[in-house]
Design a protein around this motif. Structure first.
Motif, short mmCIF file in Angstrom:
data_model
loop_
_atom_site.label_atom_id
_atom_site.label_comp_id
_atom_site.label_asym_id
_atom_site.label_seq_id
_atom_site.Cartn_x
_atom_site.Cartn_y
_atom_site.Cartn_z
N LEU A 483 39.24 -30.59 7.91
CA LEU A 483 38.30 -30.80 6.81
C LEU A 483 39.02 -30.93 5.48
O LEU A 483 38.55 -31.65 4.59
N GLN A 484 40.15 -30.25 5.32
CA GLN A 484 40.88 -30.35 4.06
C GLN A 484 41.54 -31.72 3.89
O GLN A 484 42.10 -32.02 2.84
N GLN A 485 41.46 -32.54 4.90
CA GLN A 485 41.93 -33.92 4.79
C GLN A 485 40.84 -34.83 4.21
O GLN A 485 41.03 -36.04 4.09
N SER A 486 39.69 -34.23 3.85
CA SER A 486 38.55 -34.99 3.33
C SER A 486 38.24 -34.57 1.89
O SER A 486 37.96 -33.40 1.62
N GLN A 487 38.23 -35.53 0.96
CA GLN A 487 37.89 -35.23 -0.43
C GLN A 487 36.43 -34.82 -0.54
O GLN A 487 36.07 -33.97 -1.37
N GLU A 488 35.58 -35.40 0.27
CA GLU A 488 34.16 -35.04 0.26
C GLU A 488 33.98 -33.56 0.56
O GLU A 488 33.16 -32.89 -0.06
N HIS A 489 34.75 -33.06 1.51
CA HIS A 489 34.68 -31.62 1.82
C HIS A 489 35.14 -30.80 0.63
O HIS A 489 34.50 -29.79 0.27
N LEU A 490 36.22 -31.17 -0.01
CA LEU A 490 36.74 -30.40 -1.14
C LEU A 490 35.78 -30.42 -2.32
O LEU A 490 35.77 -29.50 -3.14
N ASP A 491 34.96 -31.45 -2.40
CA ASP A 491 33.97 -31.55 -3.48
C ASP A 491 32.70 -30.77 -3.19
O ASP A 491 31.81 -30.67 -4.05
N SER A 492 32.59 -30.19 -1.99
CA SER A 492 31.33 -29.55 -1.57
C SER A 492 31.18 -28.11 -2.07
O SER A 492 30.11 -27.52 -1.94
N HIS A 493 32.23 -27.51 -2.62
CA HIS A 493 32.16 -26.13 -3.12
C HIS A 493 33.16 -26.00 -4.27
O HIS A 493 34.27 -26.51 -4.20
N THR A 494 32.74 -25.32 -5.32
CA THR A 494 33.61 -25.17 -6.50
C THR A 494 34.99 -24.63 -6.13
O THR A 494 36.02 -25.13 -6.60
N TRP A 495 35.03 -23.62 -5.30
CA TRP A 495 36.31 -23.02 -4.93
C TRP A 495 37.18 -23.96 -4.11
O TRP A 495 38.40 -23.98 -4.26
N LEU A 496 36.56 -24.76 -3.24
CA LEU A 496 37.35 -25.70 -2.43
C LEU A 496 38.05 -26.73 -3.30
O LEU A 496 39.08 -27.29 -2.92
N GLY A 497 37.50 -26.98 -4.48
CA GLY A 497 38.10 -27.95 -5.38
C GLY A 497 39.48 -27.56 -5.89
O GLY A 497 40.18 -28.39 -6.49
N TYR A 498 39.88 -26.32 -5.68
CA TYR A 498 41.21 -25.87 -6.12
C TYR A 498 42.28 -26.11 -5.06
O TYR A 498 43.46 -25.82 -5.30
#
Length: 520
Positions: A483-498
């Motif tokens: 999932l960390q290979q997906s920008q959409e996933h990283l955009d799904s939660h404020t903390w994941l954006g880091y």
């Protein structure tokens, strides 16, 4: 005269009994001796079966991964999911992925199954990078998963620990090389032994030699080879990646926290020389990951201090094969069956029913679990407070930098103390007093981190921290290496954006085999 003779006889009988039994120390139980034809170098589990078929049969019972107790068990599920089996469990910790943000534990953390699955689960876990030729973790991870460690350490010495993890996958048989007989027994005579390098060295540091330990002590020490806190040695202090037990100052969380202040090499301000497992992606805090300190928790608990060994509760005697008495090699919780409680707790607590004894265990676990969740949520709040403070654009305290160092230091300590109980596999029962004390301190340290962060911003971030933490920072339910290979996933939660976006990659390893390996 007859009455006097009778009284004299009875008095003499009682006195003789007291002298015989009351003034004589009970002898140390004698371990049965065996002679096999196995060499000392034998590490394959199946080679022990012909010599000990009944013991081996109980060992294979560890393959049962279908039973749960109230707070634990062996059914594999994701420990952060508050769902029904098989994915989750009613007693979950929903913030695990948040709290390990930026560390491989955030990818996958499951309920541990029996020892017979140790290798399978290690090679399949997402914490090891199976999408690359580089695992991302050292071979140290094999230390408590395979009897092959004995061969590898003998062959490579201290160079082994930092070698490439994937290099050894294809040497492994998932059943024959998983945790088993050779880890605890000398194949030639089945005497209990220590094969763990870190435990051997930790005992030497304390001036102890396991070869001189009593049989009862060995019935716990063989478990202490793995059911302990350990870390991968920093290259500045010796062979890199070597597993070390942080026991030099003591076995309590405060002792270990002080120990970790001097066993790294970072020059980061406020943490100079501290050991760091990873830096939290959201709060930028140097963190410590606790493993599974069952031994450190149990040794000075009410049972451990009384001389009850690990084996007394987790390897009770059973009568099999025509009423033959053996130590069960099904390493599991006594709570899984009423008969299990009778054969363990009931051996000492003879005046209590199995139902009562089970209820007392759950009583302590329930209270520990309640405080564990409080400590978990306060730790999340501390990370969020530091994140908000670091990005705050309003007025700052003149002592902002030092206050933020203080806040991160308290995050580090609060999270470590929470994890000391969280990672320990008894939900507090091995030592209820230490568990609750440790969680109380965790809560205090995490709250102090919040207070420091608010002071740093002259309380400008205070409004953003009001209310239920689950509304402020929702638990992250889904996160994996893929999932960390997906920008959409990283955009799904404020903390994941880091987190950094990982490059797209296909699976390279499936257990001990290469995916799409070319035939020779």
């Amino acid at each position: 005269m007859n009455r006097f003779i009778t009284y004299t006889f009875c008095f003499g009988l009682v006195l003789g009994t007291l002298v015989l039994f009351g003034c004589t120390e009970l002898p140390e139980p004698v371990t049965p001796t065996y002679e096999t034809t196995l060499p000392v170098t034998e590490v394959r589990n199946s080679m022990f079966e012909p010599f000990f078929p009944i013991h081996y049969r109980t060992y294979l019972e560890n393959n049962d991964d279908t039973q749960m107790t109230e707070y634990g068990g062996s059914v594999p599920h994701e420990k952060h999911l508050c769902e029904d089996l098989p994915r989750g469990w009613k007693y979950c910790q929903p913030y695990l992925k948040n709290l390990w943000m930026g560390y491989p534990f955030s990818f996958e953390y499951n309920r541990a199954r029996g020892h017979t699955y140790a290798l399978y689960d290690l090679l399949h876990i997402d914490r090891i990078n199976r999408y690359s030729e580089q695992a991302g973790l050292p071979t140290t991870c094999y230390n408590c998963k395979s009897a092959k460690m004995i061969d590898w350490v003998d062959e490579y010495g201290d160079d082994f620990w930092a070698m490439e993890f994937h290099q050894f996958r294809e040497e492994l048989d998932l059943q024959d090389h998983t945790i088993g007989c050779a880890n605890c027994h000398d194949p030639r005579n089945m005497e209990l032994r220590i094969t763990s390098v870190p435990l051997d060295e930790a005992l030497k540091q304390q001036g102890k030699d396991w070869r001189e330990a009593s049989r009862n002590e060995m019935r716990s020490l063989v478990c202490a080879q793995c059911h302990v806190e350990y870390y991968f040695q920093d290259k500045a202090h010796g062979p890199p990646g070597k597993p070390i037990f942080p026991w030099a100052l003591g076995l309590d969380p405060e002792d270990m926290y002080e120990y970790y202040k001097g066993h790294g090499h970072t020059d980061r301000e406020g943490f100079e020389g501290h050991f760091i497992d990873w830096t939290h992606a959201v709060s930028d805090t140097p963190m410590i990951k606790i493993q599974h300190p069952e031994y450190e928790m149990a040794y000075d608990g009410i049972h451990g201090a009384a001389g009850v060994s690990c084996a007394d509760c987790h390897m009770p005697y059973r009568r099999l094969d025509g009423n033959r008495k053996i130590s069960s090699h099904l390493w599991t919780s006594p709570l899984k069956a009423t008969d299990g409680i009778r054969r363990t707790c009931g051996q000492c607590h003879t005046d209590k029913s199995p139902e009562y004894l089970k209820g007392r265990v759950i009583y302590h676990q329930e209270r520990t679990w309640e405080q564990l969740l409080v400590a978990q949520e306060l730790s999340v709040k501390a990370h969020e407070a530091v994140r908000l403070a670091e990005e705050y654009t309003g007025g700052r305290n003149a002592n902002f930098s030092q206050l933020m160092i203080n806040a991160r230091e308290r995050i580090r300590k609060g999270a470590m103390f929470w994890d000391f109980v969280s990672a320990e596999n008894s939900a507090g029962f091995h030592n209820p007093t230490k568990a609750l004390e440790t969680l109380a301190r965790s809560q205090q340290y995490s709250q102090q981190a919040v207070d420091y962060a608010m002071q740093a911003t002259m309380y400008g971030i205070a409004p953003y921290l009001e209310g239920d933490i689950k509304d402020i920072v929702p638990p992250i339910k889904e996160h994996s290496r893929k999932l960390q290979q997906s920008q959409e996933h990283l955009d799904s939660h404020t903390w994941l954006g880091y987190l950094p976006l990982l490059p797209e990659a296909d699976l390279v390893w499936d257990l001990n085999r290469r995916v799409n390996a070319q035939p020779e």
